[in-house]
Write a protein that holds these residues in place. Structure first.
Motif, PDB file in Angstrom:
ATOM      1  N   ARG A   1       1.090  -0.956  -0.174  1.00 21.89           N
ATOM      2  CA  ARG A   1      -0.045   0.064  -0.548  1.00 21.89           C
ATOM      3  C   ARG A   1       0.947   1.289  -0.164  1.00 21.89           C
ATOM      4  N   SER A   2       2.013   0.937  -0.088  1.00 22.83           N
ATOM      5  CA  SER A   2       3.165   2.084  -0.153  1.00 22.83           C
ATOM      6  C   SER A   2       4.027   2.286  -1.399  1.00 22.83           C
ATOM      7  N   PHE A   3       3.890   3.705  -2.146  1.00 23.31           N
ATOM      8  CA  PHE A   3       4.682   3.382  -3.267  1.00 23.31           C
ATOM      9  C   PHE A   3       5.102   5.453  -3.002  1.00 23.31           C
ATOM     10  N   GLY A   4       6.239   4.725  -3.773  1.00 21.45           N
ATOM     11  CA  GLY A   4       7.309   6.112  -3.471  1.00 21.45           C
ATOM     12  C   GLY A   4       7.560   6.286  -5.240  1.00 21.45           C
ATOM     13  N   GLU A   5       7.530   7.941  -5.263  1.00 21.50           N
ATOM     14  CA  GLU A   5       7.702   8.549  -6.726  1.00 21.50           C
ATOM     15  C   GLU A   5       8.433   9.529  -6.613  1.00 21.50           C
ATOM     16  N   ASN A   6       9.338  10.232  -7.805  1.00 12.91           N
ATOM     17  CA  ASN A   6      10.627  10.685  -7.668  1.00 12.91           C
ATOM     18  C   ASN A   6      10.333  12.337  -8.230  1.00 12.91           C
ATOM     19  N   LYS A   7       8.573  12.230  -9.280  1.00 13.93           N
ATOM     20  CA  LYS A   7       8.409  13.045  -9.828  1.00 13.93           C
ATOM     21  C   LYS A   7       6.820  13.763  -9.828  1.00 13.93           C
TER      22      LYS A   7
ATOM     23  N   HIS B   1      13.856  15.128  -4.735  1.00  8.96           N
ATOM     24  CA  HIS B   1      14.206  16.656  -4.881  1.00  8.96           C
ATOM     25  C   HIS B   1      12.443  17.300  -5.448  1.00  8.96           C
ATOM     26  N   LEU B   2      12.226  17.905  -4.704  1.00  8.07           N
ATOM     27  CA  LEU B   2      11.346  18.957  -5.107  1.00  8.07           C
ATOM     28  C   LEU B   2      11.969  20.465  -5.471  1.00  8.07           C
ATOM     29  N   GLN B   3      10.444  20.942  -6.292  1.00  7.88           N
ATOM     30  CA  GLN B   3      11.063  22.341  -6.433  1.00  7.88           C
ATOM     31  C   GLN B   3      10.232  23.075  -6.231  1.00  7.88           C
ATOM     32  N   ARG B   4      10.067  24.160  -5.259  1.00  8.31           N
ATOM     33  CA  ARG B   4       8.466  24.930  -4.943  1.00  8.31           C
ATOM     34  C   ARG B   4       7.978  25.499  -5.807  1.00  8.31           C
ATOM     35  N   ASN B   5       7.762  25.167  -6.453  1.00 10.11           N
ATOM     36  CA  ASN B   5       6.264  25.892  -7.869  1.00 10.11           C
ATOM     37  C   ASN B   5       5.793  24.466  -7.640  1.00 10.11           C
ATOM     38  N   LYS B   6       5.930  23.205  -7.223  1.00  9.93           N
ATOM     39  CA  LYS B   6       5.236  22.242  -7.599  1.00  9.93           C
ATOM     40  C   LYS B   6       4.916  21.770  -6.087  1.00  9.93           C
TER      41      LYS B   6
ATOM     42  N   VAL C   1      12.549  16.765   2.058  1.00  9.70           N
ATOM     43  CA  VAL C   1      13.104  18.559   2.182  1.00  9.70           C
ATOM     44  C   VAL C   1      14.139  18.560   2.839  1.00  9.70           C
ATOM     45  N   ASP C   2      15.498  19.742   1.947  1.00 12.43           N
ATOM     46  CA  ASP C   2      16.529  20.344   2.580  1.00 12.43           C
ATOM     47  C   ASP C   2      16.799  21.745   2.500  1.00 12.43           C
ATOM     48  N   SER C   3      15.952  22.005   2.667  1.00 15.14           N
ATOM     49  CA  SER C   3      15.929  23.680   3.082  1.00 15.14           C
ATOM     50  C   SER C   3      14.857  24.123   3.769  1.00 15.14           C
ATOM     51  N   TYR C   4      14.850  25.850   4.743  1.00 14.03           N
ATOM     52  CA  TYR C   4      13.380  26.390   4.607  1.00 14.03           C
ATOM     53  C   TYR C   4      13.254  26.784   4.164  1.00 14.03           C
ATOM     54  N   ARG C   5      13.808  27.364   3.069  1.00 17.34           N
ATOM     55  CA  ARG C   5      12.575  27.537   2.086  1.00 17.34           C
ATOM     56  C   ARG C   5      11.844  26.315   1.556  1.00 17.34           C
ATOM     57  N   LEU C   6      11.971  25.783   0.920  1.00 16.29           N
ATOM     58  CA  LEU C   6      10.800  24.438   0.513  1.00 16.29           C
ATOM     59  C   LEU C   6      10.168  24.295   1.662  1.00 16.29           C
ATOM     60  N   ALA C   7      10.758  24.370   3.062  1.00 13.60           N
ATOM     61  CA  ALA C   7       9.423  23.995   4.424  1.00 13.60           C
ATOM     62  C   ALA C   7       8.988  25.244   4.130  1.00 13.60           C
ATOM     63  N   GLU C   8       9.431  26.062   4.176  1.00 13.61           N
ATOM     64  CA  GLU C   8       8.141  27.643   3.674  1.00 13.61           C
ATOM     65  C   GLU C   8       7.050  27.386   3.132  1.00 13.61           C
TER      66      GLU C   8
ATOM     67  N   SER D   1      27.158  15.743  -5.837  1.00 10.13           N
ATOM     68  CA  SER D   1      26.173  15.015  -7.027  1.00 10.13           C
ATOM     69  C   SER D   1      24.366  15.136  -5.693  1.00 10.13           C
ATOM     70  N   LYS D   2      25.003  14.806  -4.647  1.00 13.71           N
ATOM     71  CA  LYS D   2      23.130  14.624  -4.245  1.00 13.71           C
ATOM     72  C   LYS D   2      22.498  15.809  -3.509  1.00 13.71           C
ATOM     73  N   PHE D   3      21.561  15.861  -3.457  1.00 19.12           N
ATOM     74  CA  PHE D   3      20.910  16.654  -2.469  1.00 19.12           C
ATOM     75  C   PHE D   3      20.781  16.458  -0.607  1.00 19.12           C
ATOM     76  N   GLY D   4      20.020  17.189  -0.430  1.00 18.89           N
ATOM     77  CA  GLY D   4      20.020  17.013   1.023  1.00 18.89           C
ATOM     78  C   GLY D   4      21.598  17.850   1.898  1.00 18.89           C
ATOM     79  N   VAL D   5      20.785  17.591   3.347  1.00 13.07           N
ATOM     80  CA  VAL D   5      21.191  19.004   3.869  1.00 13.07           C
ATOM     81  C   VAL D   5      22.674  18.574   5.381  1.00 13.07           C
ATOM     82  N   ARG D   6      23.759  18.803   5.455  1.00  8.30           N
ATOM     83  CA  ARG D   6      25.236  18.360   5.290  1.00  8.30           C
ATOM     84  C   ARG D   6      24.602  17.987   7.237  1.00  8.30           C
ATOM     85  N   VAL D   7      25.951  16.418   7.264  1.00  5.50           N
ATOM     86  CA  VAL D   7      25.182  16.068   9.128  1.00  5.50           C
ATOM     87  C   VAL D   7      25.119  17.270   9.676  1.00  5.50           C
TER      88      VAL D   7
END
Ligand code: PLP
Length: 234
Positions: free
Chosen positions: A54-60, A82-87, A101-108, A134-140
């Motif tokens: 019942r759990s499916f993952g999509e990236n776009k 990766h999620l763009q804010r306009n989407k 979620v890897d930025s405050y702006r996206l969370a906002e 090459s990867k998204f995400g915040v540093r540890v």
């Protein structure tokens, strides 16, 4: 036959998840298997659904919104890419969890769209555990700070952390990475930040999900081992 192949793939992944749980002394129900269905047709998803997933993952976002109306309503959709804010506005009320979620702006932006719809959106903070360019995400080192900042947004709720480990030949090579992210989540949990939970750890893919489970993953995102190789050229 495609249907048989998919069912057998799923069965073998299920067995491996169960065995990894046993090795780690964990209950099978502590781990959610997310079938990562990106690039795959809804007919394939339906076979996996009919086998109980019942759990499916999509990236776009576009692919996700196209598939949702084609599939049964009781699916938990996970946005893992990766999620763009306009989407954001297209998916906030359609997904169970946003893993990336890897930025405050996206969370906002998620917060703004959540409030418009009168909902609270569950999110994970994506951590770039190996600091790969090459990867998204915040540093540890930045994760705790970002959690604290986002905690003030009441239209989102942080449920934990997500990481995409390096693409290694031997899964064992990623054990230290998974261990580090588990430690980080325990560390952040100890801060008792309001509106921040650390109950979800989304880590482990086809090549390394067993090691991830042994190191504490609560959600594994498995694509290739269930659906076969992806063809991006069609
Ligand atoms: C594609 C993808 C997966 C699944 O990868 P496989 O190696 O096919 O299991 C998991 N997580 C994310 C974020 C992905 O983009």
């Amino acid at each position: 036959m495609r249907e048989t192949e998919l069912k057998e793939n799923l069965k073998s992944v299920e067995t491996r998840v169960t065995e990894a749980c046993k090795r780690a002394g964990r209950n099978r129900d502590e781990v959610t298997l997310i079938a990562v269905s990106k690039t795959k047709p809804v007919e394939d998803l339906q076979v996996i659904y009919d086998s109980g997933i019942r759990s499916f993952g999509e990236n776009k976002v576009q692919e996700l919104t196209a598939k949702i109306p084609e599939m049964p309503e009781d699916i938990d959709w996970h946005l893992i890419g990766h999620l763009q804010r306009n989407k954001v506005k297209y998916i906030v009320d359609k997904v169970k969890l946003i893993h990336s979620v890897d930025s405050y702006r996206l969370a906002e932006e998620i917060n703004i769209q959540a409030k418009k719809k009168g909902i609270v959106v569950p999110i994970l903070i994506e951590v770039n555990a190996a600091n790969e360019a090459s990867k998204f995400g915040v540093r540890v080192e930045e994760a705790k700070q970002l959690c604290t900042e986002i905690s003030h947004l009441d239209g989102v709720h942080i449920m934990g952390l997500m990481t995409i480990a390096p693409n290694v030949v031997v899964a064992e090579e990623n054990r230290a990475i998974f261990h580090k992210i588990k430690d980080l989540s325990v560390d952040i949990d100890k801060e008792n930040i309001d509106n921040v939970d650390m109950r979800i750890l989304s880590m482990g893919m086809t090549n390394d999900f067993e090691v991830a489970i042994e190191e504490g993953a609560t959600h594994v995102r498995v694509g290739t081992a269930i659906f076969g190789e992806r063809n991006y050229n069609i």
